[in-house]
Scaffold this active site. Structure first.
Site, mmCIF file in Angstrom:
data_model
loop_
_atom_site.group_PDB
_atom_site.id
_atom_site.type_symbol
_atom_site.label_atom_id
_atom_site.label_comp_id
_atom_site.label_asym_id
_atom_site.label_seq_id
_atom_site.Cartn_x
_atom_site.Cartn_y
_atom_site.Cartn_z
ATOM 1 N N SER A 106 -35.889 -15.723 1.991
ATOM 2 C CA SER A 106 -37.524 -15.554 2.083
ATOM 3 C C SER A 106 -38.232 -16.128 0.857
ATOM 4 O O SER A 106 -37.484 -16.962 -0.037
ATOM 5 C CB SER A 106 -37.688 -14.020 1.647
ATOM 6 O OG SER A 106 -37.352 -13.769 0.472
ATOM 7 N N ASP A 144 -37.399 -17.103 6.215
ATOM 8 C CA ASP A 144 -37.785 -15.994 6.509
ATOM 9 C C ASP A 144 -39.288 -16.051 6.206
ATOM 10 O O ASP A 144 -39.693 -16.567 4.984
ATOM 11 C CB ASP A 144 -37.121 -14.805 5.944
ATOM 12 C CG ASP A 144 -37.555 -13.475 6.326
ATOM 13 O OD1 ASP A 144 -38.086 -13.367 7.528
ATOM 14 O OD2 ASP A 144 -37.211 -12.391 5.536
ATOM 15 N N GLU A 191 -44.839 -15.517 14.916
ATOM 16 C CA GLU A 191 -45.182 -14.209 14.923
ATOM 17 C C GLU A 191 -46.468 -14.008 15.333
ATOM 18 O O GLU A 191 -47.498 -14.876 15.069
ATOM 19 C CB GLU A 191 -45.078 -13.677 13.616
ATOM 20 C CG GLU A 191 -45.541 -12.288 13.483
ATOM 21 C CD GLU A 191 -44.992 -11.369 11.908
ATOM 22 O OE1 GLU A 191 -43.984 -11.736 11.546
ATOM 23 O OE2 GLU A 191 -45.602 -10.551 12.143
ATOM 24 N N HIS A 238 -42.349 -3.818 6.830
ATOM 25 C CA HIS A 238 -41.472 -4.216 5.757
ATOM 26 C C HIS A 238 -41.366 -3.010 4.565
ATOM 27 O O HIS A 238 -42.013 -2.012 4.385
ATOM 28 C CB HIS A 238 -41.905 -5.391 5.095
ATOM 29 C CG HIS A 238 -41.893 -6.798 5.760
ATOM 30 N ND1 HIS A 238 -42.922 -7.041 6.441
ATOM 31 C CD2 HIS A 238 -40.818 -7.373 6.471
ATOM 32 C CE1 HIS A 238 -42.427 -8.142 7.463
ATOM 33 N NE2 HIS A 238 -41.257 -8.252 7.365
ATOM 34 N N GLY A 241 -38.929 -5.958 9.856
ATOM 35 C CA GLY A 241 -39.058 -4.543 9.152
ATOM 36 C C GLY A 241 -38.323 -3.479 9.956
ATOM 37 O O GLY A 241 -38.739 -2.377 10.039
ATOM 38 N N ILE A 281 -33.111 -7.057 8.545
ATOM 39 C CA ILE A 281 -32.854 -5.999 7.916
ATOM 40 C C ILE A 281 -32.516 -6.491 6.418
ATOM 41 O O ILE A 281 -31.460 -7.375 6.098
ATOM 42 C CB ILE A 281 -31.341 -5.470 8.157
ATOM 43 C CG1 ILE A 281 -31.673 -4.719 9.535
ATOM 44 C CG2 ILE A 281 -31.017 -4.213 6.988
ATOM 45 C CD1 ILE A 281 -30.275 -4.108 10.079
ATOM 46 N N ASP A 282 -33.253 -6.006 5.440
ATOM 47 C CA ASP A 282 -33.416 -6.455 4.164
ATOM 48 C C ASP A 282 -33.438 -5.252 3.087
ATOM 49 O O ASP A 282 -32.402 -5.080 2.189
ATOM 50 C CB ASP A 282 -34.614 -7.493 3.693
ATOM 51 C CG ASP A 282 -34.403 -7.919 2.157
ATOM 52 O OD1 ASP A 282 -33.553 -7.694 1.524
ATOM 53 O OD2 ASP A 282 -35.417 -8.595 1.894
HETATM 54 P P1 13P Z 1 -37.044 -4.384 5.851
HETATM 55 O O1 13P Z 1 -37.751 -4.411 4.604
HETATM 56 O O2 13P Z 1 -37.202 -3.305 6.747
HETATM 57 O O3 13P Z 1 -35.442 -4.464 5.510
HETATM 58 O O4 13P Z 1 -37.431 -5.722 6.787
HETATM 59 C C1 13P Z 1 -36.948 -6.990 6.439
HETATM 60 C C2 13P Z 1 -37.571 -8.255 7.244
HETATM 61 O O5 13P Z 1 -38.314 -8.330 8.180
HETATM 62 C C3 13P Z 1 -37.486 -9.512 6.518
HETATM 63 O O6 13P Z 1 -38.342 -10.530 7.397
HETATM 64 O O1 G3H Z 2 -40.026 -10.228 4.758
HETATM 65 C C1 G3H Z 2 -39.546 -9.426 3.467
HETATM 66 C C2 G3H Z 2 -38.268 -9.577 3.328
HETATM 67 O O2 G3H Z 2 -37.619 -8.567 3.112
HETATM 68 C C3 G3H Z 2 -38.292 -10.694 1.870
HETATM 69 O O3 G3H Z 2 -38.971 -10.021 0.928
HETATM 70 O O4 G3H Z 2 -40.229 -11.742 -0.402
HETATM 71 O O5 G3H Z 2 -39.248 -9.705 -1.577
HETATM 72 O O6 G3H Z 2 -37.526 -11.369 -0.781
HETATM 73 P P1 G3H Z 2 -38.884 -10.796 -0.407
HETATM 74 ZN ZN ZN Z 3 -40.119 -9.874 7.830
#
Ligand code: 13P
Ligand code: G3H
Ligand code: ZN
Length: 333
Positions: free
Chosen positions: A56, A94, A146, A190, A235, A278-279
């Site tokens: 990301s 991402d 998207e 997210h 998300g 999933i993050d």
């Molecule tokens: P979460 O915050 O639900 O893990 O989503 C992550 C995501 O969509 C990264 O692009």
């Molecule tokens: O899309 C959101 C992801 O969870 C990444 O988040 O930009 O804080 O790394 P981030």
């Molecule tokens: Zn995302």
């Protein structure tokens, strides 16, 4: 210019085709550091699951894009060392927000990029997505786009609904942009606070918050319009309550953190949804394990002492998602 093919990475095309036909989804896990990456690769190698490593904007700012790319290259070699003969690993940008960042990732060895122009007016989203597709496809890099806006935690249910992807737009959008997969908005968002308590009901037995269901009707309408076309869910963390409780028990403060129930993600995986992002769940697993370890071992100060159990916990969580939620285990033997 470096081609991802020289790095042993693959793009998403075949992976998604098989996932849609087979009724499972590919895990797309974000990584920001070595321990997350190790846990992802250990989990994928052990379960022989194809996997998407996501980088990301936040990750690039935190860890440096160059370093993350070399780590992904190292991950292919590491997977082989773990006994995974033919690893299927994608390196994916991402939420790319400009042509320039997408181009720099294509040129630098990423095998897949997302251009997220979903906040732009429809025609501008199409124009920017098309530009990225035209560039990326010259190098056989796949592109995720998207359409629709993921709800923020501040949104009221009514306004969240108004941001759902409009099924009547998807054929025009996919045809005119040439994108390889489409992220849609059906109620996921997210972070670890996906719904306000006011948007939820409460389970009378446990007192836990129960979130409103995802808009499966919208998903099914989209599937009808674009049969077999790869759909992506962002998300999609489930925000496991055991990790929230563990964080809170050991000094954290995560009131009313809530995610998408895993049964709904399992159901979505059986449809044209073939990539699930999933993050947050990884962040929660790591933080819960570190908090517990440090609370129980106040004399420890070597990061390896608390990062090892954190890595174990993340690996356990990734394996659970692969095997019990997405169903991608054994699909990259
Ligand atoms: P979460 O915050 O639900 O893990 O989503 C992550 C995501 O969509 C990264 O692009
Ligand atoms: O899309 C959101 C992801 O969870 C990444 O988040 O930009 O804080 O790394 P981030
Ligand atoms: Zn995302």
């Amino acid at each position: 210019m470096v081609s991802y093919k020289e790095l042993g990475l693959v793009n998403t095309r075949e992976m998604f085709k098989k996932a849609v036909a087979g009724g499972y989804a590919i895990p797309a896990f974000n990584f920001n550091n070595m321990e997350q990456l190790q846990a992802i690769i250990m989990a994928a190698a052990e379960t022989k699951s194809p996997v998407i490593l996501q980088v990301s904007k936040g990750a690039r700012n935190y860890a440096n894009q160059t370093l993350l790319r070399y780590m992904a290259e190292g991950a292919v070699a590491y997977a082989k060392e773990l006994g995974w003969e033919h690893p299927q690993i994608v390196l994916h940008l991402d939420h790319g927000d400009s042509f320039e960042i997408c181009k720099s990732c294509v040129d630098f060895g990423f095998s897949s990029v997302m251009i997220d122009a979903s906040s732009l007016p429809y025609e501008e989203n199409i124009a920017l997505t098309k530009k990225v597709v035209e560039y990326a496809h010259q190098f056989d890099v796949t592109v995720e786009a998207e359409l629709g806006v993921l709800a923020g935690v501040e949104d009221e249910v009514s306004s969240a609904e108004s941001h759902y992807t409009k099924p009547e737009e998807v054929i025009d959008f996919a045809t005119r942009t040439g994108c390889d997969s489409l992220a849609i908005s059906i109620g996921t968002s997210h972070g670890a606070y996906k719904f306000t308590p006011e948007q939820c009901t409460r389970d009378p037995k446990t007192g836990r918050l129960v979130p409103p269901p995802l808009a499966f009707d919208v998903l099914h309408e989209i599937e009808k319009k674009l049969p077999g076309f790869p759909i992506v869910l962002h998300g999609s963390s489930s925000v496991p309550q055991e990790y929230v409780d563990m964080c809170n028990q050991y000094g954290g403060n995560l009131p009313n953190a809530i995610g998408i129930p895993e049964e709904q993600l399992r159901e979505a995986s059986k449809s044209a949804v073939c990539k699930i992002n999933i993050d947050s769940d990884s962040r929660l697993a790591m933080t819960a394990a570190i908090r517990k370890h440090l609370a129980e071992n106040p004399s420890h100060f070597d990061p390896r002492q608390y990062l090892k159990p954190a890595r174990e916990e993340m690996k356990k969580m990734y394996i659970h998602k692969i095997v019990n939620v997405l169903g991608s285990d054994g699909k990259a033997e």
